[in-house]
Design a protein around this motif. Structure first.
Motif, PDB file in Angstrom:
ATOM      1  N   TYR A 181       1.128  -1.132  -0.018  1.00  0.00           N
ATOM      2  CA  TYR A 181      -0.096  -0.002  -0.058  1.00  0.00           C
ATOM      3  C   TYR A 181       0.802   1.198  -0.040  1.00  0.00           C
ATOM      4  O   TYR A 181       2.104   1.060   0.293  1.00  0.00           O
ATOM      5  CB  TYR A 181      -0.906  -0.031   1.322  1.00  0.00           C
ATOM      6  N   ASP A 182       0.374   2.402  -0.162  1.00  0.00           N
ATOM      7  CA  ASP A 182       1.210   3.591  -0.350  1.00  0.00           C
ATOM      8  C   ASP A 182       0.191   4.783   0.227  1.00  0.00           C
ATOM      9  O   ASP A 182      -1.061   4.693   0.134  1.00  0.00           O
ATOM     10  CB  ASP A 182       1.782   3.802  -1.451  1.00  0.00           C
ATOM     11  N   GLU A 183       0.821   5.690   0.625  1.00  0.00           N
ATOM     12  CA  GLU A 183      -0.194   7.039   0.711  1.00  0.00           C
ATOM     13  C   GLU A 183       0.804   8.361  -0.056  1.00  0.00           C
ATOM     14  O   GLU A 183       1.702   8.446   0.081  1.00  0.00           O
ATOM     15  CB  GLU A 183       0.020   7.391   2.189  1.00  0.00           C
ATOM     16  N   ASP A 184      -0.120   9.039  -0.757  1.00  0.00           N
ATOM     17  CA  ASP A 184       0.189  10.140  -1.429  1.00  0.00           C
ATOM     18  C   ASP A 184       0.598  11.365  -0.363  1.00  0.00           C
ATOM     19  O   ASP A 184       0.217  11.250   0.884  1.00  0.00           O
ATOM     20  CB  ASP A 184      -0.483  10.555  -2.629  1.00  0.00           C
ATOM     21  N   ASP A 211      -1.051  13.972   0.011  1.00  0.00           N
ATOM     22  CA  ASP A 211      -2.437  14.248   0.365  1.00  0.00           C
ATOM     23  C   ASP A 211      -3.154  13.292   1.343  1.00  0.00           C
ATOM     24  O   ASP A 211      -4.053  13.587   2.196  1.00  0.00           O
ATOM     25  CB  ASP A 211      -3.506  14.586  -0.499  1.00  0.00           C
ATOM     26  N   GLY A 212      -2.437  12.202   1.705  1.00  0.00           N
ATOM     27  CA  GLY A 212      -2.773  11.331   2.700  1.00  0.00           C
ATOM     28  C   GLY A 212      -3.749  10.222   1.765  1.00  0.00           C
ATOM     29  O   GLY A 212      -4.410   9.269   2.460  1.00  0.00           O
ATOM     30  N   LYS A 213      -3.887  10.351   0.716  1.00  0.00           N
ATOM     31  CA  LYS A 213      -4.807   9.142  -0.246  1.00  0.00           C
ATOM     32  C   LYS A 213      -4.001   7.929  -0.153  1.00  0.00           C
ATOM     33  O   LYS A 213      -2.882   7.871  -0.318  1.00  0.00           O
ATOM     34  CB  LYS A 213      -5.185   9.807  -1.466  1.00  0.00           C
ATOM     35  N   LEU A 214      -4.757   6.857   0.257  1.00  0.00           N
ATOM     36  CA  LEU A 214      -4.432   5.713   0.275  1.00  0.00           C
ATOM     37  C   LEU A 214      -4.450   4.918  -1.103  1.00  0.00           C
ATOM     38  O   LEU A 214      -5.463   4.867  -1.868  1.00  0.00           O
ATOM     39  CB  LEU A 214      -5.489   4.732   1.295  1.00  0.00           C
TER      40      LEU A 214
END
Length: 207
Positions: A110-113, A115-118
């Motif tokens: 998983y990752d988060e950008d 802006d905190g979007k998963l």
């Protein structure tokens, strides 16, 4: 198609290992084009401890250790992940939980950008969970244990990463015909793992 079967039990003579072997038989019997790899975490000496290098990887300040990178490679080769494990305190054994903790890493699973979007990165992976319990069906039903396990494992772990849980079975000594019926069920699970489905790899999923 290829399956990675992960078994977490220290005793090779255990029912857990017998079930994993029957699942492997079922995969092989379903088609000569299907294959499997068996990952015996205890026999391989996988270290489940989450240590400073794992934290550095989580914080994107380090690279995966060789043993973690090796597990990523095994999973990247797989179209399906099969976990076979005894129920310890209504969840995974510590060995398997540590494998999840160390291998399902940020940046890979998983990752988060910014802006905190998963971003769920395992949408291509089909997961099959086979838990082997020691209590009877009535105990699991009365206290809601299996439902709780599904919430924390099926949804909390694999759903978070985008992997689809196709099988979530609980095999118990109270099952009719135990243990032969469980071994028969395990072979059937193996035969059906790649039945009538297309594999969707990560690069084919729109983000």
């Amino acid at each position: 198609m290829h399956a990675l079967i992960v078994v977490a039990h220290p005793d090779p003579a255990s029912l857990t290992h017998a079930v994993s072997a029957r699942i492997a038989e079922g995969i092989s019997a379903s088609s000569p084009q299907h294959s499997f790899e068996l990952a015996d975490l205890a026999a391989e000496g996988f270290d489940p401890r989450f240590t400073q290098p794992d934290i550095a990887l989580l914080l994107k300040k380090g690279e995966p250790l060789p043993e973690v990178a090796a597990e990523h490679a095994r999973l990247n080769r797989a179209d399906a992940l099969v976990l076979v494990y005894p129920v310890y305190w209504w969840s995974f054994p510590g060995l398997l939980k540590g494998w999840i903790d160390r291998v399902f890493t940020q940046g890979w699973a998983y990752d988060e950008d910014a802006d905190g979007k998963l971003h769920k990165k395992l949408q291509w992976l089909k997961v099959h969970l086979i838990a082997i319990g020691g209590a009877n069906q009535r105990t699991y039903a009365r206290h809601g244990y299996f439902g709780a396990m599904k919430t924390q494992i099926d949804h909390g772990i694999f759903g978070y990463c985008g992997a689809s849980v196709s099988t979530s079975e609980l095999l118990l000594p109270s099952d009719a015909g135990f243990p032969a019926s469980q071994l028969d069920a395990a072979r059937t699970i193996g035969e059906r793992i790649f039945a009538s489905r297309a594999v969707i790899r990560e690069e084919e999923v729109e983000t």
